[in-house]
Design a protein around this motif. Sequence first.
Motif, mmCIF file in Angstrom:
data_model
loop_
_atom_site.group_PDB
_atom_site.id
_atom_site.type_symbol
_atom_site.label_atom_id
_atom_site.label_comp_id
_atom_site.label_asym_id
_atom_site.label_seq_id
_atom_site.Cartn_x
_atom_site.Cartn_y
_atom_site.Cartn_z
ATOM 1 N N THR A 34 51.719 29.849 29.274
ATOM 2 C CA THR A 34 51.578 28.707 28.369
ATOM 3 C C THR A 34 52.937 28.157 27.978
ATOM 4 O OG1 THR A 34 49.499 29.550 27.454
ATOM 5 C CG2 THR A 34 50.723 27.970 26.118
ATOM 6 N N ASN A 35 53.067 26.849 28.057
ATOM 7 C CA ASN A 35 54.294 26.171 27.664
ATOM 8 C C ASN A 35 54.103 25.640 26.244
ATOM 9 O OD1 ASN A 35 56.671 24.787 27.474
ATOM 10 N ND2 ASN A 35 56.376 23.523 29.284
ATOM 11 N N THR A 36 54.856 26.168 25.290
ATOM 12 C CA THR A 36 54.732 25.757 23.893
ATOM 13 C C THR A 36 55.630 24.561 23.601
ATOM 14 O OG1 THR A 36 54.202 27.999 23.160
ATOM 15 C CG2 THR A 36 55.042 26.468 21.495
ATOM 16 N N VAL A 37 55.048 23.511 23.023
ATOM 17 C CA VAL A 37 55.782 22.305 22.646
ATOM 18 C C VAL A 37 55.759 22.213 21.126
ATOM 19 C CG1 VAL A 37 55.886 19.792 22.803
ATOM 20 C CG2 VAL A 37 55.153 21.141 24.790
ATOM 21 N N ASN A 38 56.905 22.329 20.489
ATOM 22 C CA ASN A 38 57.012 22.282 19.031
ATOM 23 C C ASN A 38 57.035 20.835 18.552
ATOM 24 O OD1 ASN A 38 57.358 25.223 18.493
ATOM 25 N ND2 ASN A 38 59.168 24.923 19.773
ATOM 26 N N VAL A 39 56.080 20.504 17.694
ATOM 27 C CA VAL A 39 55.876 19.118 17.274
ATOM 28 C C VAL A 39 56.305 18.901 15.828
ATOM 29 C CG1 VAL A 39 54.176 17.274 16.994
ATOM 30 C CG2 VAL A 39 53.956 18.904 18.902
ATOM 31 N N TRP A 40 57.091 17.862 15.636
ATOM 32 C CA TRP A 40 57.509 17.416 14.300
ATOM 33 C C TRP A 40 56.641 16.233 13.917
ATOM 34 C CZ3 TRP A 40 63.396 16.281 13.066
ATOM 35 C CH2 TRP A 40 63.515 15.818 11.742
ATOM 36 N N ILE A 41 55.867 16.362 12.841
ATOM 37 C CA ILE A 41 55.015 15.281 12.339
ATOM 38 C C ILE A 41 55.766 14.506 11.267
ATOM 39 C CG2 ILE A 41 53.006 14.821 10.873
ATOM 40 C CD1 ILE A 41 51.522 17.024 12.370
ATOM 41 N N ILE A 42 55.733 13.183 11.385
ATOM 42 C CA ILE A 42 56.320 12.331 10.350
ATOM 43 C C ILE A 42 55.326 11.213 10.037
ATOM 44 C CG2 ILE A 42 57.598 11.038 12.111
ATOM 45 C CD1 ILE A 42 59.701 10.423 9.978
ATOM 46 N N ALA A 43 55.052 10.993 8.751
ATOM 47 C CA ALA A 43 54.051 10.017 8.343
ATOM 48 C C ALA A 43 54.627 9.053 7.320
ATOM 49 C CB ALA A 43 52.831 10.725 7.757
ATOM 50 N N ASP A 44 54.265 7.770 7.448
ATOM 51 C CA ASP A 44 54.789 6.772 6.518
ATOM 52 C C ASP A 44 53.928 6.690 5.258
ATOM 53 O OD1 ASP A 44 52.528 5.349 7.283
ATOM 54 O OD2 ASP A 44 53.626 3.568 7.937
ATOM 55 N N GLU A 45 54.343 5.836 4.325
ATOM 56 C CA GLU A 45 53.669 5.768 3.031
ATOM 57 C C GLU A 45 52.242 5.249 3.161
ATOM 58 O OE1 GLU A 45 56.059 1.908 3.343
ATOM 59 O OE2 GLU A 45 56.068 3.950 4.113
ATOM 60 N N GLU A 46 51.970 4.394 4.143
ATOM 61 C CA GLU A 46 50.611 3.894 4.330
ATOM 62 C C GLU A 46 49.665 5.004 4.780
ATOM 63 O OE1 GLU A 46 53.108 0.304 4.227
ATOM 64 O OE2 GLU A 46 53.260 2.190 5.332
ATOM 65 N N TYR A 47 50.108 5.816 5.712
ATOM 66 C CA TYR A 47 49.288 6.939 6.178
ATOM 67 C C TYR A 47 49.072 7.947 5.045
ATOM 68 C CZ TYR A 47 47.580 10.643 9.299
ATOM 69 O OH TYR A 47 46.810 11.611 9.903
ATOM 70 N N ARG A 48 50.126 8.221 4.292
ATOM 71 C CA ARG A 48 50.011 9.175 3.185
ATOM 72 C C ARG A 48 49.107 8.636 2.088
ATOM 73 N NH1 ARG A 48 55.633 8.855 3.654
ATOM 74 N NH2 ARG A 48 55.866 8.388 1.433
ATOM 75 N N SER A 49 49.130 7.325 1.877
ATOM 76 C CA SER A 49 48.259 6.716 0.875
ATOM 77 C C SER A 49 46.798 6.807 1.290
ATOM 78 C CB SER A 49 48.650 5.246 0.673
ATOM 79 O OG SER A 49 47.774 4.608 -0.240
#
Length: 296
Positions: free
Chosen positions: A128-143
């Motif tokens: 298995t090849n592990t891909v480390n993901v960084w999630i970033i969300a803007d204020e609209e998504y967070r709202s």
Amino acid sequence: MTAKTKFGIGILLLTMLLMSVAFVPAVSATNSTGKESQDESIGDPWFKKGDELNRLSGDERRSLAEKNETVRKMIEEDLKIKPVRIENSKDLENLPANYPEDIKKIMIGNISAKNVNLQSSIAQTTATNTVNVWIIADEEYRSTFGSNWQTKAYNTIEGADDAFDNDHSINFVVGKYSTWDSTDSEHSSSALLAEAQSESGWNSNHQGMDMLAIFTDQSMDERGKSEHLGDAWIMKHQITSGWDWHLAQHEASHNYGCSDHGYAGPACIMTYTFMMTNDNWCSSCDQTIETNRNVF
């Protein structure tokens, strides 16, 4: 809100009162010139019909919901948290702090059953090849999702990597969460993709992560945007049930070198007509991903 926006919402309200609850994408094999679409752009276009709510920003949808019961119920359904399939225990290492315990128990039970089945079957020949993901969300998504924004984004990534794991032994593992403030007047997917990469510091320091997954819920000119054989992508939240993870799988596939097939393509997630109802790749895309599976 501008007069133009209010007028637009008024028209959408009238449309929603007349249209069915089920949104069905239009199937089209031609572009405005009448020729078969050979669009190889990284982002995928909006469907001509069926994307009325998906095109709207979260604020616009909530404003519409105040007057439309159908939209209100769709938003309520959209906010619900459901179990997702995880590939192994590494996926549990960076769960959001407020991830629902009952949902977590279901996921742990499922992975335990999977591990038992694997032990009793023939050993996998591909590591298995592990891909480390960084999630970033803007204020609209967070709202839109409030305190559960990390959970919803996490579930989107976990839904998107199911086919990657099944077909190519690639596992996306969420390793980091960040926020960004998208420019309210900016609706270009390319510009917002670049803005998030710059504001997060991704361009200069990946902080041990391999892929940047950018979430927004403000209106964009395209449903999503990705770097071809790059390491970042952005997607506009889709209120239609289950569409977010399909879109995330589509955009992440671009990072592995897959190209869009337009509307008149094979039954592949890279074909616009099928991308929201299919999690398989065509043989050509499967080969492309396999060729580039170690890009991360």
